[in-house]
Design an enzyme around this catalytic site. Structure first.
Site, PDB file in Angstrom:
ATOM      1  N   THR A 157      29.639  42.010  44.296  1.00 16.13           N
ATOM      2  CA  THR A 157      30.080  42.991  43.314  1.00 16.13           C
ATOM      3  C   THR A 157      28.974  43.979  42.946  1.00 16.13           C
ATOM      4  O   THR A 157      27.789  43.671  43.044  1.00 16.13           O
ATOM      5  CB  THR A 157      30.555  42.308  42.016  1.00 16.13           C
ATOM      6  N   ASN A 207      27.466  45.581  39.773  1.00 10.21           N
ATOM      7  CA  ASN A 207      27.434  45.210  38.358  1.00 10.21           C
ATOM      8  C   ASN A 207      27.121  46.432  37.493  1.00 10.21           C
ATOM      9  O   ASN A 207      26.093  47.082  37.674  1.00 10.21           O
ATOM     10  CB  ASN A 207      26.385  44.118  38.127  1.00 10.21           C
ATOM     11  N   GLU A 267      32.086  43.958  36.659  1.00  5.47           N
ATOM     12  CA  GLU A 267      31.709  43.602  38.025  1.00  5.47           C
ATOM     13  C   GLU A 267      32.806  44.061  38.980  1.00  5.47           C
ATOM     14  O   GLU A 267      33.947  43.600  38.890  1.00  5.47           O
ATOM     15  CB  GLU A 267      31.495  42.100  38.134  1.00  5.47           C
TER      16      GLU A 267
END
Length: 332
Positions: A217, A219, A265
């Site tokens: 992901t 962030n 995320e």
């Protein structure tokens, strides 16, 4: 007669920088946080007035938001911070935006000074357009009627735009849209905006746990006072080089792991590469579910698979909400 149409978009943060290209134009005045459909009614009125006379059209707003200035311990969550607001204004077709610093000195300006020193001397306006509830000057003495009378006295036009309502005859307002975000009602929030809400944030390093789960992901840190409901969302993300990716995002405290500070995320579909340090524009499409705790990591991954499939289904049938939505988020 040659056209006076402006070809560039100006973002002005000081009246001393006011370009001659915008002077003598139509100014739409307000806070415009969110640039929602009610604000767009004001802007569209200004655009129609200016285009009919072939003169520039721009907005005037204030930074910081006056409510945050007067109550700094409880600042207003900005639906569209300064840079994003300018992007929406440009997409609306305006020629620029003047962002006046809202300071103690500015707050103490008498309404008459605002008209004479700013609207006339600095901007040399031809016409002013505001919403029905806009007030200006010390103690909010500058009412819509005051502005109308000032226009008649100083020979500039004034148009006051009435309250805009939705299809259910309910008022459209920035505070209502904030409440929608808090409730996770993204569909209604986007409907009131007239485009899909977005924010911009820089990609930060995290604990890299997503890689282990098969979902690396990006962030993103949200504003501390962001009211967005914790949960899982369908998103569309624009990278700095202009590419658009669909994705699924989780916003919350990660109750399965560290229950830390809220983080947004984002997992991008069909993306490989390094986004650290880059600023992404995240277009929030739909709310999928709330934040949950699972019995095992395998159960979490299975749910993430379902979330991804649902997000892809949503994105597969996505249509622009309006011409403005399409201008802000054109397809690749």
């Amino acid at each position: 007669m040659p056209s006076s149409r402006v070809t560039d978009f100006f973002r002005i943060t000081s009246l001393d920088e006011m370009p001659d290209a915008l002077k003598g134009g139509v100014v739409a005045i307000g806070n415009f946080d969110g640039v929602h459909r009610g604000h767009q009614a004001v802007l569209n009125t200004a655009l129609e007035t200016g285009r009919n006379q072939d003169i520039p059209v721009y907005a005037m707003s204030f930074e910081p938001h006056p409510r945050s200035f007067f109550n700094p311990s409880n600042p207003v969550f900005r639906l569209t911070p300064s840079v994003q607001k300018a992007a929406v204004m440009k997409a609306c077709g305006l020629d620029g935006i003047v962002e006046l610093p809202f300071t103690k000195d500015f707050a103490s300006i008498e309404a008459e000074q605002f008209v004479k020193n700013i609207l006339l001397d600095k901007l040399a306006i031809h016409h002013a357009v505001t919403g029905f509830d806009f007030h200006f000057g010390k103690a909010r003495a500058g009412t819509p009627d005051y502005l109308r009378n000032a226009g008649a006295e100083h020979q500039f036009g004034v148009t006051i735009v009435e309250q805009e309502t939705d299809e259910g005859a309910n008022d459209i307002s920035s505070s209502r849209i904030r409440a929608c975000l808090e409730e996770g009602d993204i569909t209604l929030a986007n409907g009131l905006l007239g485009y899909r809400w977005f924010f911009e944030a820089e990609v930060r390093h995290g604990d890299k746990r997503g890689r282990d789960l098969g979902y690396p992901t990006a962030n993103l840190q949200m504003a501390e006072n962001c009211p967005l409901k914790h949960g899982v969302y369908t998103v569309r993300v624009t990278t700095p080089d202009g590419f658009v990716f669909g994705g699924v995002a989780s916003y919350g405290r990660r109750p399965m792991f560290d229950h830390g500070a809220p983080m947004f995320e984002v997992f991008l579909f069909d993306f490989t590469g390094d986004l650290y340090g880059q600023t992404l524009r995240v277009n929030v499409i739909s709310y999928l579910r709330g934040e949950e705790t699972f019995d095992s990591v395998d159960a979490l991954i299975a749910q993430m698979d379902r979330d991804s499939n649902e997000a892809k289904t949503v994105l597969g049938s996505l249509q622009p909400l309006s011409e403005l939505d399409l201008a802000l988020f054109p397809p690749n």
